[in-house]
Write an enzyme that holds these catalytic residues in place. Structure first.
Site, PDB file in Angstrom:
ATOM      1  N   GLY A 196       0.835  -1.207   0.000  1.00 41.02           N
ATOM      2  CA  GLY A 196       0.000   0.000   0.000  1.00 41.02           C
ATOM      3  C   GLY A 196       0.860   1.243   0.000  1.00 41.02           C
ATOM      4  O   GLY A 196       2.026   1.212  -0.417  1.00 41.02           O
ATOM      5  N   GLU A 203       5.698  -3.439   0.918  1.00 45.10           N
ATOM      6  CA  GLU A 203       5.821  -3.139  -0.507  1.00 45.10           C
ATOM      7  C   GLU A 203       5.018  -1.873  -0.747  1.00 45.10           C
ATOM      8  O   GLU A 203       3.805  -1.909  -0.895  1.00 45.10           O
ATOM      9  CB  GLU A 203       5.288  -4.334  -1.323  1.00 45.10           C
ATOM     10  N   CYS A 225       2.371  -0.328  -8.900  1.00 45.80           N
ATOM     11  CA  CYS A 225       3.493   0.211  -8.114  1.00 45.80           C
ATOM     12  C   CYS A 225       4.681   0.394  -9.036  1.00 45.80           C
ATOM     13  O   CYS A 225       5.545   1.229  -8.794  1.00 45.80           O
ATOM     14  CB  CYS A 225       3.897  -0.756  -7.015  1.00 45.80           C
TER      15      CYS A 225
HETATM   16  C1  UN1 Z   1       2.128  -3.900  -7.849  1.00 53.16           C
HETATM   17  O1  UN1 Z   1       1.886  -2.966  -8.588  1.00 53.16           O
HETATM   18  O2  UN1 Z   1       1.852  -3.834  -6.615  1.00 53.16           O
HETATM   19  O3  UN1 Z   1       5.837  -5.999 -11.894  1.00 53.16           O
HETATM   20  C2  UN1 Z   1       2.672  -5.204  -8.275  1.00 53.16           C
HETATM   21  C3  UN1 Z   1       4.638  -5.819 -12.103  1.00 53.16           C
HETATM   22  C4  UN1 Z   1       3.684  -6.845 -11.565  1.00 53.16           C
HETATM   23  C5  UN1 Z   1       3.414  -6.626 -10.124  1.00 53.16           C
HETATM   24  C6  UN1 Z   1       3.084  -5.240  -9.710  1.00 53.16           C
HETATM   25  N1  UN1 Z   1       4.260  -8.148 -11.761  1.00 53.16           N
HETATM   26  O4  UN1 Z   1       4.212  -4.863 -12.703  1.00 53.16           O
END
Ligand code: UN1
Length: 516
Positions: free
Chosen positions: A247, A269, A303
């Site tokens: 988050g 994360e 993310c």
């Molecule tokens: C996320 O955005 O929390 O690398 C995870 C990536 C995906 C995972 C993203 N395998 O874009």
């Protein structure tokens, strides 16, 4: 459900996944219960109510913890490869439900159907990975300094693993954590985002099938659809050995200190602010595709989304012009329709954040070469669709230092690679990074100790789309946690060093004499 979306078979999908019009949000395995307030899950795709969920109240919480504690006593005694068999069966079920689950992810969260299916594929992949791993939870052996002694280390399960996840990967992040937690002998309690509760119930329903078919105790897999107060209880609860939190940095900071205060473990994360450096020696065709997918994929709500492009001055104008052209060709609309590239943001609050960030960027001097807009009209009736946009900025702008979860791409010009790397590192976050270059010296410098400070550093691919086989996570305000592949399983176990004396003497270590 709007007439147009109905054609995509959502009703059948909901039925197949066991989603009812009204659902109870607490599950300790087969049984569902709840006595909290009712929440509603609206689709950002068409703004329609999908279904309602009664959330978990405090009284439900203790029952979940107690059931999990009891299940752990039994589950930890099952040999790891047998626990792997359970995860293998989950992987099989996910193959069976892939189309439905991918579609639900797309409809409830708003990412494209392709990306929804891709997310379920990540779940299948981590299950396969964990099955193999269930026979490889190795510790070291070492030579004792004392004669007739043997030393080795082994790994034991932790207990209850609490998993708190975000809306943007509403199913995969659960599986990264559970697949490893389970083979390691832990039981799990999942608090999904309140924005995507149905994805969680669907996953739990699939897992319930596995638990029932194997006659395993309730409490191995629990779900709490609940508000942040229950999240807070989990964070403060000594009975939960590990909190895996995905988050914002703001909430992650609190989780980190609270869990540390009670000597719990955490995997964090948090936010990213990911950049691609496009060098003078880059393959520009590849760079444009990588940058556009990184910036607009999942409507900029990964993310790992590409937020900044740091471009060499000699190719800056060409890259900019090609990006403007590519953005002109993007199709924005219903993500279930595979002709569209970009779906909606998760909700209207996210749209407001997007609008505010654009305003702030302009105030700070940003020059928009592709303007943003909130889209209107019948197809965009949910009010969640926005136009991906591009601005020329300075890296030091406050807004550029901040992670806005939306498709806003910032362009920054550089002249030397050292300067580009410094710019790439000059943000509070440290998740993902990439360089586009065909020059070996540049690529290696980027990956060296003097290079990227991120948890993920790529050459000639974009910032998003990490494979599950590697450790996933980042440094600085991203929180330092790692999930999914490599030796991440060690986070889910406690290490024990064992020394065994098989002689009739008791020699002390460090040569100490203690005769009576
Ligand atoms: C996320 O955005 O929390 O690398 C995870 C990536 C995906 C995972 C993203 N395998 O874009």
């Amino acid at each position: 459900m709007s007439k147009k979306v109905k054609d995509f078979g959502i009703e059948k999908t909901l039925r197949n996944l066991g989603i009812k019009d009204e659902n109870k949000g607490t599950s300790v395995g087969g049984e569902y219960f709840a006595s909290g307030k009712m929440i509603e899950s609206f689709s950002p795709v068409d703004g329609e109510l999908i279904s309602k969920v009664e959330t978990s109240a405090e009284s439900d919480y203790d029952r979940v913890i107690e059931t999990a504690q009891n299940a752990f006593k039994e589950f930890r005694l099952i040999p790891a490869p047998k626990r792997g068999e359970l995860v293998r069966q989950l992987g099989q079920k996910l193959r069976q439900y892939k189309d439905d689950l991918g579609k639900l992810v797309s409809y409830e969260m708003g990412k494209s159907l392709q990306e929804g299916l891709g997310e379920v594929q990540e779940m299948i992949d981590i299950c396969d990975f964990a099955v193999g791993l269930s026979r490889q939870l190795h510790g070291f052996t070492m030579h004792s300094e004392r004669p007739g002694h043997r030393m080795y280390e082994q790994y034991h399960p932790l207990g209850i693993v609490g998993i708190i996840t975000a809306f943007n990967f509403p199913v995969a992040v659960w599986s990264w954590n559970t697949a490893l937690a389970w083979i390691c002998g832990n039981v799990t309690i999942w608090k999904p985002s309140e924005k995507t509760p149905l994805c969680a119930i669907a996953c739990q329903n699939i897992m319930i099938e596995v638990l029932k078919e194997n006659n395993l105790p309730e409490g191995i897999s629990s779900v709490l659809v609940a508000d942040h107060e229950i999240g807070q209880k989990m964070v403060d609860d000594k009975r939960i050995s590990l909190i895996s939190f995905t988050g914002s940095t703001r909430v992650g900071r609190m989780v980190s200190s609270k869990v540390a205060e009670r000597f719990g473990k955490s995997i964090l994360e948090l936010g990213g602010n990911n950049a691609i450096i496009i060098s003078k020696d880059a393959d520009l065709d590849m760079s444009i595709i990588g940058a556009v997918f990184g910036a607009v994929g999942t409507a900029g709500q990964r993310c790992t989304s590409t937020r900044r492009l740091i471009i060499h001055e000699s190719v800056y104008d060409e890259v900019k012009n090609r990006l403007v052209k590519a953005y002109g060709q993007l199709k924005i609309g219903n993500p279930l329709d595979e002709n569209n590239h970009v779906g909606p943001l998760i909700d209207r609050d996210a749209v407001e954040q997007y609008t505010k960030s654009i305003e702030k960027c302009k105030q700070e001097g940003g020059n928009f070469v592709v303007e943003g807009a909130v889209l209107e009209g019948e197809e965009y009736a949910s009010g969640c669709y926005v136009k991906p946009c591009i601005a020329e900025v300075e890296n030091s702008y406050e807004i550029v230092q901040y992670e806005t979860f939306a498709p806003i791409l910032y362009l920054i010009k550089y002249s030397t690679l050292e300067e580009a790397i410094a710019t790439q590192n000059d943000v509070p976050q440290g998740l993902s990074s990439a360089i586009m270059t065909q020059n070996l010296r540049e690529a290696e410098l980027f990956l060296s100790h003097a290079g990227s400070d991120c948890g993920i550093a790529n050459v000639n691919i974009g910032t998003s789309g990490a494979e599950i086989g590697g450790a996933f996570g980042g440094e600085k305000e991203t929180g330092g946690g790692r999930e999914s592949g490599s030796d991440v399983w060690k986070y889910y176990m406690r290490r024990q060093t064992n020394t065994i004396n098989y002689t009739a003497q008791l020699p002390l270590a460090q040569g100490i004499k203690f005769d009576l």
